[in-house]
Every structure is written in structure tokens, then in C-alpha cells.
Design a protein around this motif. Sequence first.
Motif, PDB file in Angstrom:
ATOM      1  N   GLU A  54      30.549 -17.283   1.697  1.00 29.50           N
ATOM      2  CA  GLU A  54      29.861 -16.491   2.717  1.00 29.50           C
ATOM      3  C   GLU A  54      28.420 -16.208   2.315  1.00 29.50           C
ATOM      4  OE1 GLU A  54      32.220 -13.028   3.231  1.00 29.50           O
ATOM      5  OE2 GLU A  54      33.906 -14.088   4.158  1.00 29.50           O
ATOM      6  N   VAL A  55      28.212 -15.873   1.044  1.00 31.89           N
ATOM      7  CA  VAL A  55      26.858 -15.624   0.554  1.00 31.89           C
ATOM      8  C   VAL A  55      26.034 -16.913   0.597  1.00 31.89           C
ATOM      9  CG1 VAL A  55      25.495 -15.002  -1.472  1.00 31.89           C
ATOM     10  CG2 VAL A  55      27.515 -13.655  -0.874  1.00 31.89           C
ATOM     11  N   MET A  56      26.642 -18.029   0.186  1.00 28.84           N
ATOM     12  CA  MET A  56      25.926 -19.305   0.162  1.00 28.84           C
ATOM     13  C   MET A  56      25.515 -19.744   1.565  1.00 28.84           C
ATOM     14  SD  MET A  56      28.261 -21.208  -2.727  1.00 28.84           S
ATOM     15  CE  MET A  56      27.590 -22.831  -2.444  1.00 28.84           C
ATOM     16  N   GLN A  57      26.346 -19.461   2.555  1.00 28.63           N
ATOM     17  CA  GLN A  57      25.998 -19.834   3.925  1.00 28.63           C
ATOM     18  C   GLN A  57      24.782 -19.062   4.429  1.00 28.63           C
ATOM     19  OE1 GLN A  57      29.580 -19.231   6.187  1.00 28.63           O
ATOM     20  NE2 GLN A  57      30.561 -21.086   5.429  1.00 28.63           N
ATOM     21  N   LEU A 107      23.949 -11.060  -6.166  1.00 24.41           N
ATOM     22  CA  LEU A 107      24.279 -10.412  -4.905  1.00 24.41           C
ATOM     23  C   LEU A 107      25.748 -10.021  -4.912  1.00 24.41           C
ATOM     24  CD1 LEU A 107      22.431 -12.585  -2.227  1.00 24.41           C
ATOM     25  CD2 LEU A 107      21.646 -10.514  -3.393  1.00 24.41           C
ATOM     26  N   ARG A 108      26.054  -8.933  -4.229  1.00 21.42           N
ATOM     27  CA  ARG A 108      27.422  -8.420  -4.212  1.00 21.42           C
ATOM     28  C   ARG A 108      27.966  -8.479  -2.793  1.00 21.42           C
ATOM     29  NH1 ARG A 108      30.190  -6.041  -8.138  1.00 21.42           N
ATOM     30  NH2 ARG A 108      31.971  -4.688  -7.662  1.00 21.42           N
ATOM     31  N   PHE A 112      32.776  -8.629  -5.143  1.00 28.41           N
ATOM     32  CA  PHE A 112      32.545  -9.880  -5.854  1.00 28.41           C
ATOM     33  C   PHE A 112      31.051 -10.116  -6.034  1.00 28.41           C
ATOM     34  CE2 PHE A 112      36.375 -10.350  -3.204  1.00 28.41           C
ATOM     35  CZ  PHE A 112      37.324 -10.459  -4.208  1.00 28.41           C
ATOM     36  N   ASP A 113      30.671 -10.626  -7.220  1.00 30.09           N
ATOM     37  CA  ASP A 113      29.287 -10.908  -7.566  1.00 30.09           C
ATOM     38  C   ASP A 113      29.009 -12.400  -7.445  1.00 30.09           C
ATOM     39  OD1 ASP A 113      28.768  -8.251  -8.124  1.00 30.09           O
ATOM     40  OD2 ASP A 113      29.374  -8.440 -10.228  1.00 30.09           O
ATOM     41  N   VAL A 114      27.843 -12.725  -6.895  1.00 34.21           N
ATOM     42  CA  VAL A 114      27.434 -14.120  -6.717  1.00 34.21           C
ATOM     43  C   VAL A 114      26.024 -14.283  -7.289  1.00 34.21           C
ATOM     44  CG1 VAL A 114      27.118 -16.012  -5.096  1.00 34.21           C
ATOM     45  CG2 VAL A 114      28.798 -14.211  -4.593  1.00 34.21           C
ATOM     46  N   ALA A 115      25.850 -15.267  -8.180  1.00 34.05           N
ATOM     47  CA  ALA A 115      24.536 -15.546  -8.765  1.00 34.05           C
ATOM     48  C   ALA A 115      23.717 -16.401  -7.798  1.00 34.05           C
ATOM     49  CB  ALA A 115      24.688 -16.253 -10.105  1.00 34.05           C
ATOM     50  N   HIS A 357      36.468  -4.406 -11.051  1.00 31.57           N
ATOM     51  CA  HIS A 357      35.598  -3.244 -10.840  1.00 31.57           C
ATOM     52  C   HIS A 357      34.757  -2.873 -12.060  1.00 31.57           C
ATOM     53  CE1 HIS A 357      37.394  -2.213  -6.923  1.00 31.57           C
ATOM     54  NE2 HIS A 357      38.531  -2.640  -7.452  1.00 31.57           N
ATOM     55  N   ILE A 358      35.314  -3.049 -13.262  1.00 32.95           N
ATOM     56  CA  ILE A 358      34.588  -2.588 -14.453  1.00 32.95           C
ATOM     57  C   ILE A 358      34.302  -3.708 -15.445  1.00 32.95           C
ATOM     58  CG2 ILE A 358      35.528  -0.253 -14.238  1.00 32.95           C
ATOM     59  CD1 ILE A 358      37.471  -0.880 -16.480  1.00 32.95           C
TER      60      ILE A 358
END
Length: 454
Positions: A54-57, A107-108, A112-115, A357-358
Amino acid sequence: MIMIETATPGRLMRSPGVKFFALGFLAVLILIPLLFVEQLQRERSTRAGEAIREVMQSWGADQTVAGPYLVLPYLAEGAGGSAPQRRVAAFLPEQLKVAGRADAQTLRRSIFDVAVYRGKLDLKAHFKPLSIKDVDAQALQPLWEEATLVLQISDVRGIKNRAVAKIGGDEIAFLPTIGPVTPPPAPVGVHAPLRSIDVSKGFDVDVALDLNGSRALSISPLGGQSDIALQSNWRHPSFSGAQLPDDRNVSDEGFSAAWRIGLLSRSLNQAFQLRPGAMSESAFAVNAVSVRFYQPVDIYQMAARATKYGVLFVGAVFLVVFALEMLSQSHLHVAQYAMVGLALALFYVLLLSYAEHIGFTRAYLVSAGATVALVSGYVGLCLQSLWRGVVLAAALGVAYGLVFLLLRSEDYALLAGATAGFVGLALLMLATLRIDWSGAAIRGEAALQEPQPS
């Protein structure tokens, strides 16, 4: 009268040998909840993959940049004296210099984190004077007015701002798609028509490109001599592709890397004919050099690797608890072992849920600490012995610490695991050396308690 000795179920389960094999069967049964844990891990990993997509799109996918290169249509002799045929040739630059910087960030999406990165690339290419005969001996006439400069970009959604090609004093804006002169199916990219440029005598071109991407950036070394230099603020690069950097520097401030690639180091001719279907996304990507913005802890991969040790871990803990029981005056029921096994299986669910989460390391410490406290306290109370609970807590702490080291040190995981397993088995063999596995003492004790026939 002949007395036939019979073993009641209670006495049978008090036999150390029988109980040992019953615990082995119970350890295998713990596979069932562990399988559910693995399924849960796969589901969460799939959800994380969906968040990344979703982030990549929206931002831009992994980017592969190839170019610039020249596409030139020409007329060639027809077969059997027929009318001239239209064909297309591609010319790669004699020299290519790429200087780029990719400022990375995370980005979050949900939890979930995305580089991702914002890249700025400066591509300088030199084309020597062109000879269409280098491509096709049957060539008759180049169609210079249809010459096109092509820049392949794997995900054009990531292009930001206006991209132009500077040739001499002219600036030519890039247009969408590879261009009408490229035989289909054409790869993804942009093109700049060179109608006003005399490309027959050779030329220099400078392209400045602002490009968003995710996770990885790849550059294809199309030049006869290619010099590629990349910088970033990301501290964990993973270099891959056709060649590794000739020079690299990685620090807490980021990394820098440089590649120097000659003509003989890549499987590409400087000039070739473009036939339908010959150009694809992988035609240049196979020679690309790449840097991945690696996230050092993939919690789902680490959790999955930890679960693979699950059955062995449960079996080892059962053996330690069994040894403590044999050295005690109290006894544990198989149901109590089952609760210990379930607590050990629940550790992996705790690990996965907290890691999202941590972070993995803190989640491992929290989950392992809670499991050690629960299991050692429960066994100590069941055996009515504080020191046995402390011994079990120490053994569990060592075991969880060893598994953590195995997860962190993948290269030496087999060596360390095999050595630790051998040492642990040797200690267990020594600790249970005097155990009456056959249960003869129990049977003798029971026989003394039975009334003798008169």
C-alpha cells in the motif's frame, strides 16, 4: 499360591521410564499449538506485506534506473529486392556517470514500518558519433528526425518534478512512456524526442532526476565505462546486484558506495537492433548494481526462526523439569507438564505480539522474562522446593539466551546449537545417573505394603 504382580495405572505412571516416554509423546503434541503459532506468524507477515505494498503504491516501488540510451529508427534493405524495411536500433553511451543521493526514512502504515527514500540522481552520458552499419549491415538510411533519448524507470509513479535532458544549450523535456519508436512490448520509462538535435556527430547529455522509491535502488551500468556513486543517510545498506561496490563506507551517519564497471564486465553490446519483444524490464536490470535499504530486524522472520526451535526447546525444558522431579520427593502429573508446555508455546505468541509494537529485542526480553517467571514459579510450587524453582529459572534463562544468540548469529547457529545440545544432554545424563528408570524400587515398596496371604 502363586501371586501375579500387576501394575496399577498410578504405579505405572510413577515409573521413571514410562513417564519419560509419556513426556516425549507430550512434547510432540505441543507441535499442535506451535503449528497454530506459525500460522499466526504467516498471517501477520502477510498483513505486513500488504501494508508495504500500500505504501509502495502511493510513494513508489523498488526503483531500477537504466539509461539514458538512444533509440534510432532506420531503413534497411528488403528481402528479395522488396521495399525497404523499417527497423530500430539502440545505442548505449560510451561513458556514463551517475551521482546520486537517497535520503531514506521510515513510513508507518498501521503498526508496520516501511523503508522509503527520496532520491536525486544526476546522470551524465557521452555518446560517440553513430554508425548505423555497426548495428545492421543491410542498413540504408538512419531516420535522424525520429531519434529518441530513452530512460527506463521501473516505477514512473515515483518521478517527482519535471525531468529534462540537457544537450548543449538545449533543454528537452521528457515525455511519458518509452516512446512510439520502441517495438512493443516496451518497458516502463520516459523518453525525450531529439528532433532538433544533431545526434549523428555524438553528443553529451545531462539528466537530473528526482525519484521516490521504496526499499531498494538499482542502477544499470549501460556505459562502455560506467562510474556510479551513491550516498544515503541509511545506516544499514545491503549491496547486491551484478557487482558489489569497489569502494564503500558505512557509518552511523549513513553510507557511500562507488562502482567502476567496464565494457567487458557486462553482457551488453554498445549497439544492437531492437526487435519486437527484445526489450523487457530485465534486459538491463540483469546487469544492474543495487543497494537495499535493509531493516536489520525483520520481526516476522526472526519470530519464525525462533518457532522452529519450539519442539526442541519444549523437549529440553521437559527433560530439565523431569530431572528436578526425579531428584525430589514430590511428583508432577502429566497434566502439569502439559500446562508447562502450553506456557512455553504461548511465549511465541507473546513474542510476536509485543515485537510489532516495541521491537524484537525488547519483546524477546519481556516474553522470555514472563515465561521464565511463570514456569519456574509453577514448577517450584508443585515440587514444594524454592531452590528447584531457582535452578529451573536459571536453566530457562540460559536456554532463552542461547536461542536469542542463535537467532542473532545465523552463520554460527548450527555450530552453537549442536554444541549447546551436546553439553546439555551430557549434563542431563550425569544428573539422572542414579535414577531407577525401571521403577523396581517403587514395585518393591508396593509389594511390602501389600498384605501377605495367610
